[in-house]
Design an enzyme around this catalytic site. Sequence first.
Site, PDB file in Angstrom:
ATOM      1  CG  ASP A   1      -1.817   1.172   1.335  1.00  0.00           C
ATOM      2  OD1 ASP A   1      -1.765   2.051   0.449  1.00  0.00           O
ATOM      3  OD2 ASP A   1      -2.581   1.235   2.318  1.00  0.00           O
TER       4      ASP A   1
ATOM      5  CE1 TYR B   1      -8.544   8.988 -10.508  1.00  0.00           C
ATOM      6  CE2 TYR B   1      -9.298  10.590 -12.127  1.00  0.00           C
ATOM      7  CZ  TYR B   1      -8.467   9.547 -11.767  1.00  0.00           C
ATOM      8  OH  TYR B   1      -7.547   9.072 -12.669  1.00  0.00           O
TER       9      TYR B   1
END
Length: 244
Positions: free
Chosen positions: A62, A153
């Site tokens: 991650d 986003y």
Amino acid sequence: MAADLDFSNRSALITGAASGIGAATAHWLDRHGIARLVLVDRNADGLAALKLGCQVELLPGDISDPDFWSDFAGRPAFDHLVVNAGIPDAFPVAGGDMQDVFRRWRRVMAVNLDGAFLTLAAVLGAMQQAGGGSVVVTAPAAAIKAEPTTAAYAASKAALVQLARVAARESAASGVRVNAIAPGGVDTPIWDAMDFFTDMTREAGSRDAAIQAMGRMGTPLGRYASAEEIAGQIGFLLPTWPQR
């Protein structure tokens, strides 16, 4: 092989390398003689499925976790860095459950912005000390384009553009170039995670038909780019001069 496309004896790190633009860039660099690739993605199976001829180190993990980057301080400098990892989501600013939309907002920001910052923080220092290198950041056109339901986003990518600018100013005196590219619509697996695209695929009859429909609606050329086309743009920006 043209000299400016010869990556012999060079190393590169690519985030988001398991699919899409990241995987295409890994293949592009492999074809152009890169000696060593370090490929990062949380999709371990996708990384393992890549077939490359150069030396490869796979790092599933991650990128938004600072602990993931903890051992990078002792690594030799990379010649090139491609900051590409990102995730999508689509929801309106208003009208949803506050806890849910904020959780989704933070998830997008964590990967797309925090992850990019941590990537740069982990890798740029060694590049600067080595006296050269190049970085390309993928910051899609959503960074400058307002569309409904893209707040998280688009905001993450707009911030990423400014992060790239600051990194470029901080790194230029050390011989490190930082560029950002802004792809428009690209046919990558990122669409498959979007509910609206699932609906489009069902209505259009196939994934290819849905991609073609979006391309006709959303781009002057009437089609989406391929990941390989964007990889070529990244490759154009990666060579460093003078070569170390």
